[in-house]
Structure formats: C-alpha cells, structure tokens
Design a protein around this motif. Structure first.
Motif, mmCIF file in Angstrom:
data_model
loop_
_atom_site.group_PDB
_atom_site.id
_atom_site.type_symbol
_atom_site.label_atom_id
_atom_site.label_comp_id
_atom_site.label_asym_id
_atom_site.label_seq_id
_atom_site.Cartn_x
_atom_site.Cartn_y
_atom_site.Cartn_z
ATOM 1 N N SER A 215 -3.194 -6.575 -3.799
ATOM 2 C CA SER A 215 -3.808 -7.258 -2.673
ATOM 3 C C SER A 215 -3.920 -8.740 -3.002
ATOM 4 O O SER A 215 -4.248 -9.114 -4.126
ATOM 5 N N VAL B 158 -5.492 4.853 3.147
ATOM 6 C CA VAL B 158 -5.064 3.501 2.782
ATOM 7 C C VAL B 158 -5.367 3.291 1.304
ATOM 8 O O VAL B 158 -6.531 3.348 0.889
ATOM 9 N N TYR C 211 0.824 -1.202 0.000
ATOM 10 C CA TYR C 211 0.000 0.000 0.000
ATOM 11 C C TYR C 211 0.865 1.263 0.000
ATOM 12 O O TYR C 211 2.058 1.223 0.309
ATOM 13 N N PRO D 53 -4.239 0.393 -1.494
ATOM 14 C CA PRO D 53 -3.454 -0.778 -1.875
ATOM 15 C C PRO D 53 -3.094 -0.756 -3.357
ATOM 16 O O PRO D 53 -3.966 -0.603 -4.216
#
Length: 445
Positions: free
Chosen positions: A436, A431, A364, A433
């Motif tokens: 993932s 946040v 991230y 990412p």
C-alpha cells in the motif's frame, strides 16, 4: 436536536475504541453516535439485543483525556425517546467537564532536534499528516507506558518506527475484541479474548540505510537481488533476536501461545515489496507458477536451502523448522502499518485538515484461482472509505508449535496462512493488500 449533532461510527470508534469493553458486542448493537459539536461530549444510542429496548450514554473525557461514561440510561422504549434523552443531557449543567488535565502526551517535546526522527517531525508539524496526528493523540491517551521511555523513543531516530508498529498493534488487537493485561515489561502485550490469552512481542526490521529528505525507490533488479538473500536474512535476524530472549519461560507467559509481530522498515518503501521474503523464510519454500493448456494456474513449490551472510556463513531457511522456534506459535506481519495507515483511518473519520487529499494505491489479493499477479486499485480516501485496522494483517501459523494459536480468535478481516506438504494454504479476506502507498496532496481553493 439542538444540543447533539450526529457523527459517524468511524469517528466514534477512534474516540471510544479503548473505552468500550469487547464483550458489549454480544448484548448490544450500537445504532447512533453524537457529539455536542466540539467533541467535549459524546453520545451513544444502543439497542439491547435481548429485550429490544434502547440504552443511551453520555461520555466525557476524564483527567487522562480518555472518554468515560458520564451518564447512562436504560430500558428506553423507543429510539425517539432515546434521542430526546441524549439531546437533553448534552445541554445539561449536570455533565462534568474535565479541564486543565494531565495526560500522556506523545507530542510533548523531549528529544533533541538532532536525534528527532524526520517522520516524527512530519507527524507533529505537517498539515499532510494532521489526520494521523489526531488519531495517534486519541490512541495514546489509552496507552500504558510500561517502560517509561515510550515518548522519548517515539520521537527518536532509533525508536520511532518500532513505536509506531506497537501503537498499530494496540489498535489492531482492540479492533479484534481483545482486552489487554499490561502489568509486565515484557513481552510487549498480553491480550485476552473471553478466556484464552496470547503473548505478543513486537519487533521490526530496523533501518539499514541513511535517512534522507528525498525518498528513493529501488529498481526492480535491486529489489529482486535483495529478496533473494539480504531481506530474508534481515527477517531472520530480527526474529531470532526475540527467540533468544525465551519469553515463553517467564511465569506470566506460561501455557499460552507466544507470537512475534514483525514489520519491515529497513529502507525507503521496503514494506511495499518485501512481503514475499518473509513467508519464504518462515516456511522454507518459494513458488514458481505456470499455466497448462487450459489456462489453469499451476503452482510448483521450490525448497530454499539457505542464505549466505557476508562472512560466508550459511543461514538455513525455514524458521519454523529450526530448533527453538517450536516455542513461537505464529508470526504476525503487515505491510501497511505505517503513518499513512493512521492518516487514512483519521481521514475517513473526518479528522484533520480539509485541505489534504489522500490518494491510496494498493496491490491486493485477486481471488480468481487462476490469477498469478495481485490486482491493483487506486482511490481517494474519504468518509465513504472503510479501511479497518485489521486490513493488511496476515498471521503465519507455525505447524510445529508446541502451543498452537487458535485461528478462530480472529475474524474474517485477517489473512491467515497454514503450511502443509510444501504448500502454504491461505485463508484470505475479501480485501487483502500485499502493499500500500499513499500520496498526500495539499489542495487549497
């Protein structure tokens, strides 16, 4: 309370994401959520933000299995009285229960065994994906099948990935408080937020390798080779396939931003590493990094001229600078819009088998201005987790668009990228990412 049982907001949101209209956020605040224990009835207590009193609502499923308001009461002075109303109504014989209903069933067997996508089989049959199965059921009850072939394609080898991407976008735009106008076959979505409309066409980079039972990871050398040429070409092919259709010329798309939403399914795990190739292709630049003597990160833009097809043809880089692309206001992308996304959203809401444990690993965005690499995090998905549908979305704005997309239509959970003087200026959520992956484990006592 003897008839009403508290449930989490996350679970209520899955049931009611498409039931509540986006505008209600401006005059009410949802406080407490209830079920009668088997999910047949839902209860909601809200506060009126203008008067300070309370509203209550009982919801039951209609003939399409969508939750609808069955009984509503307003102007309740205290929350204790509101709770009493919910409990009494949930035990009342006056509430309508809909049984033997007909509804949009994406798991109704239609496609032949030979043509069925293996991931659809996992979704339908595997305990590991039971949380995703429950979420997709709830979402599909509200989905309008414009083409009439959604279920067949959702189950098929050639259509499954594309339809999962469309369902994900359906959830994303609703979470962002958009309403849907679905009276036309194309483009895929017309969405509206308090006036402004956006036209969205979904596309994927489709599978280029054979499906197999054993998933394979590419080596770092293979990934770098693919990123240097083949993956940008794949993105370009998918994007230009939509540009050629000139959706913006249709009467119902006139004078509104036109957006292409793209996801990458070209190979096993490709969505976990192909992120950078898209921004390079869209804006025509890649970036080298170094540190000065004080440890400050220095970024140097490097213009990319083009990519070579197998027949020797050179395809120019910089999609947003090519003729015709001025009609595309932005490109939306997510590396996380897979079955695992639905599985995690369901798991954190308490849906699915209790025997399944999900371990998520993300790379991230590191907000340290001198960070040259993403940060890494692994965690167990549970009801304390708080992943949203919006997490993982990035919007690449076209600097040359005839009609610009208003970035203020999206909230702080969405990453947005703007191009200026050879640099990509990004507004990143807390946040975000870049990639993932989720490990599914069966844990039985």
């Amino acid at each position: 309370m003897k008839n009403a049982y508290p449930i989490s907001k996350k679970l209520f949101d899955i049931f009611a994401l498409f039931t509540r209209e986006p505008f209600v956020q401006f005059y009410t605040k949802e406080l407490e959520f209830y079920s009668n224990g088997n999910g047949v009835l839902l209860g909601l207590i809200s506060m009126d933000l203008i008067d300070g009193d309370y509203y209550t609502c009982i919801l039951s499923r209609d003939s399409s299995r969508q939750y609808r308001a069955e009984s509503v009461e307003g102007n309740i002075p205290t929350i204790e009285q509101a709770r009493s109303w919910i409990d009494t109504k949930m035990g009342s014989d006056a509430i309508t229960y809909h049984e033997n209903v007909e509804y949009f069933d994406v798991f109704k067997g239609r496609t032949s065994e030979k043509q069925t996508h293996p991931n659809y089989k996992l979704l339908k049959e595997s305990e590991s994906f039971s949380s995703a199965r429950e979420v997709i059921k709830e979402v599909s009850y509200h989905y309008k099948d414009i083409d009439g072939n959604f279920i067949d394609q959702f189950q098929s080898i050639n259509g499954f990935d594309a339809r999962v991407w469309e369902l994900y976008l359906f959830c994303f735009f609703r979470e962002q408080y958009f309403s849907f106008e679905r009276n036309h076959e194309a483009p895929d979505y017309l969405v509206e937020k308090f006036g402004p409309k956006i036209a969205i066409e979904a596309v994927i980079v489709s599978r280029k390798t054979a499906l197999s039972k054993v998933l394979e990871h590419k080596s770092s050398e293979e990934i770098q080779e693919a990123l240097s040429n083949d993956v940008p070409l794949m993105y370009g092919s998918a994007l230009f396939s939509k540009v050629k259709k000139e959706y913006w010329k249709r009467d119902h798309v006139q004078n509104m931003p036109f957006v292409i939403a793209i996801a990458d399914f070209h190979d096993d795990f490709s969505m976990t590493w192909s992120f950078g190739a898209l921004s390079e292709y869209l804006y025509g630049y890649k970036y080298s990094s170094s540190f000065d003597d004080d440890g400050k990160l220095l970024i140097e833009p490097v213009q990319v001229e083009g990519y070579k097809k197998r027949n020797g043809t050179i395809v120019p880089s910089g999609f947003f600078f090519q003729p015709g692309s001025e009609n595309v206001s932005a490109v939306i992308f997510s590396s996380c819009a897979t079955l695992s996304k639905f599985n995690r959203i369901g798991k954190q809401a308490g849906l699915g088998s209790g025997n399944v444990e999900l371990i998520r690993t993300i790379s991230y965005h590191d907000h340290d201005p001198n960070a040259s690499e993403p940060a890494l995090l692994s965690y167990k998905v549970c009801e304390a987790s708080d992943e949203s549908w919006s997490e993982g979305i990035i919007i690449y704005h076209n600097p040359n668009a005839n009609i610009l997309l208003n970035p203020d239509l999206f909230d702080e959970r969405v990453a947005q990228a703007f191009f200026q003087n050879g640099f990509i200026k990004s507004v990143m959520p807390e946040v975000f990412p870049y990639s993932s992956s989720t490990l599914n484990l069966i844990v039985k006592e």
